[in-house]
Design a protein around this motif. Structure first.
Motif, PDB file in Angstrom:
ATOM      1  N   MET A  15       0.906  -1.058  -0.087  1.00  0.00           N
ATOM      2  CA  MET A  15      -0.143   0.040   0.206  1.00  0.00           C
ATOM      3  C   MET A  15       0.780   1.215   0.084  1.00  0.00           C
ATOM      4  SD  MET A  15      -3.049  -1.062   2.517  1.00  0.00           S
ATOM      5  CE  MET A  15      -3.620   0.711   2.618  1.00  0.00           C
ATOM      6  N   LEU A  16       1.855   1.335   0.803  1.00  0.00           N
ATOM      7  CA  LEU A  16       2.834   2.327   1.003  1.00  0.00           C
ATOM      8  C   LEU A  16       3.432   2.702  -0.530  1.00  0.00           C
ATOM      9  CD1 LEU A  16       4.444   4.456   2.529  1.00  0.00           C
ATOM     10  CD2 LEU A  16       6.360   2.784   2.753  1.00  0.00           C
ATOM     11  N   LEU A  17       3.796   1.695  -0.840  1.00  0.00           N
ATOM     12  CA  LEU A  17       4.576   1.969  -2.622  1.00  0.00           C
ATOM     13  C   LEU A  17       3.440   2.063  -3.584  1.00  0.00           C
ATOM     14  CD1 LEU A  17       7.159  -0.625  -2.483  1.00  0.00           C
ATOM     15  CD2 LEU A  17       7.346   1.642  -2.057  1.00  0.00           C
ATOM     16  N   THR A  18       2.276   1.614  -3.505  1.00  0.00           N
ATOM     17  CA  THR A  18       1.185   2.028  -4.329  1.00  0.00           C
ATOM     18  C   THR A  18       0.484   3.249  -4.135  1.00  0.00           C
ATOM     19  OG1 THR A  18       0.384  -0.466  -4.344  1.00  0.00           O
ATOM     20  CG2 THR A  18      -1.058   1.220  -5.139  1.00  0.00           C
ATOM     21  N   GLU A  19       0.865   3.845  -3.305  1.00  0.00           N
ATOM     22  CA  GLU A  19      -0.115   5.234  -2.425  1.00  0.00           C
ATOM     23  C   GLU A  19       1.222   6.171  -2.730  1.00  0.00           C
ATOM     24  OE1 GLU A  19      -1.626   4.988   1.195  1.00  0.00           O
ATOM     25  OE2 GLU A  19      -3.407   3.652   0.217  1.00  0.00           O
ATOM     26  N   GLN A  20       2.357   5.831  -2.686  1.00  0.00           N
ATOM     27  CA  GLN A  20       3.472   6.917  -2.533  1.00  0.00           C
ATOM     28  C   GLN A  20       4.569   6.525  -3.559  1.00  0.00           C
ATOM     29  OE1 GLN A  20       3.460   9.584  -0.201  1.00  0.00           O
ATOM     30  NE2 GLN A  20       1.678   8.755   0.840  1.00  0.00           N
ATOM     31  N   THR A  21       4.127   6.529  -4.639  1.00  0.00           N
ATOM     32  CA  THR A  21       4.929   6.243  -6.093  1.00  0.00           C
ATOM     33  C   THR A  21       6.286   6.827  -6.026  1.00  0.00           C
ATOM     34  OG1 THR A  21       3.749   7.716  -7.438  1.00  0.00           O
ATOM     35  CG2 THR A  21       3.107   5.564  -7.242  1.00  0.00           C
TER      36      THR A  21
END
Length: 343
Positions: free
Chosen positions: A237-243
């Protein structure tokens, strides 16, 4: 001459070598001024009779047991094996034997086993806390009149000597390496909020980012103690939301393995090539056989557990040999940068 059917005593050796019992005792303890010829004669008698010294009895006479206690929790991992090996090697080289016991995760069991080691007459104890919360509460028992050394994961405000990795320097090394590789948005994953070790690393990571004028956001810092699907999903989720995040500092080997799965679940890959195929660089503050064999193998900034064990054993021996030196001493051990393929 063979006298295998009876126990050979120091008196037998003295009679065989035609010297006094005192002379044999001095030769065995390597004390006193004994001529080389006499030493050779005593040694020849020992060899011919097959004499084996009763070390326990000798220790009782000298008030020395030549034993050290080691208390660890039930971690049967790569780091623990390396640490125990470092302790054992140093002690054996100095004529000491190691009593090893495990305490599990129960503080009462820990205290009881610590007392048992003390009652066994060990000359010093090396102790590893159960966890970070236990680390915060450690104090030297008032009744213990022997040296103690703590294998700490962070700086310890206590009257116990401790050996710990330099977490501040480790985090600075790792963060600066990523910055020099061109990363500007760096996350931190793993560990438990309130952990002294984690707090030291995160403080250094954030300070290093600020020195380079780079941001450090709270939402880029994720908790997570063990390999778990929850942590995998949190990284996803972190990498998906904070690209914009292109690199992650992993608190330990377990966090690193969760990060690997989380990165891949987000549709990205792991690697040092910035902006190529949307890769994410990973650095671990721990090492393990899994991280070495992973593809790509993981870059690490960590303190070798073997050197931690060596340092703890040497510090304890120094305290035993210099009992009048009662000053509390601590030791920060530097980190090694192991450059592999993930960052």
């Amino acid at each position: 001459m063979s006298q295998s059917n009876k126990k050979i005593t120091i008196t037998d050796v003295a009679q065989h070598a035609n010297v006094s019992v005192t002379t044999v005792s001095l030769v065995l303890s390597q004390k006193g001024r004994i001529s080389a010829q006499t030493i050779a004669r005593v040694q020849k008698a020992i060899d011919e009779l097959g004499f084996v010294r009763n070390q326990t009895a000798a220790n009782l006479r000298t008030q020395s047991t030549k034993t050290i206690g080691l208390m660890v929790n039930n971690k049967n991992d790569f780091s623990t094996y390396r640490m125990v090996a470092g302790i054992s090697d140093v002690l054996e080289q100095n004529g000491y034997m190691l009593y090893l016991t495990q305490c599990g995760q129960n503080a009462e069991v820990y205290d009881q086993k610590l007392l048992t080691l003390y009652q066994q007459g060990v000359e010093g104890i090396i102790m590893s806390p159960i966890d970070d919360q236990h680390l915060l509460s450690l104090r030297k028992p008032e009744s213990f009149q022997i040296p103690l050394v703590c294998l700490s994961s962070a700086k310890l405000d206590s009257d116990i000597d401790y050996i710990t990795p330099d977490n501040t320097h480790s985090a600075k090394l790792a963060t600066e390496h990523l910055i020099r590789q061109g990363h500007r948005r760096i996350a931190y994953v793993g560990g438990t909020t309130g952990s002294p070790c984690r707090d030291e690393r995160i403080a250094s990571y954030r300070y290093t980012l600020s020195q380079y004028g780079l941001p450090s956001k709270q939402e880029w810092i994720l908790d997570g103690d063990f390999i778990s699907e929850d942590l995998v999903q949190a990284v996803n989720m972190l990498l998906t939301e904070q690209t914009q995040i292109t690199a992650i500092l992993c608190h330990d080997a377990s966090s690193a393995l969760s990060c690997i799965n989380g990165v891949r679940k987000s549709g990205r890959e792991i690697g040092k090539e910035l902006f190529i195929d949307e890769r994410v660089a990973l650095i671990s503050f721990d090492d393990s056989e899994q991280l070495m064999l992973n593809h790509p193998s993981l870059t690490c900034v960590y303190t070798d557990p073997y050197s931690v064990g060596e340092s703890a054993a040497l510090r304890l021996l120094d305290s035993i040999r210099n009992p009048s030196d009662s000053d509390h001493k601590s030791m920060l051990l530097p980190a090694k940068f192991i450059h592999r393929n993930s960052a």
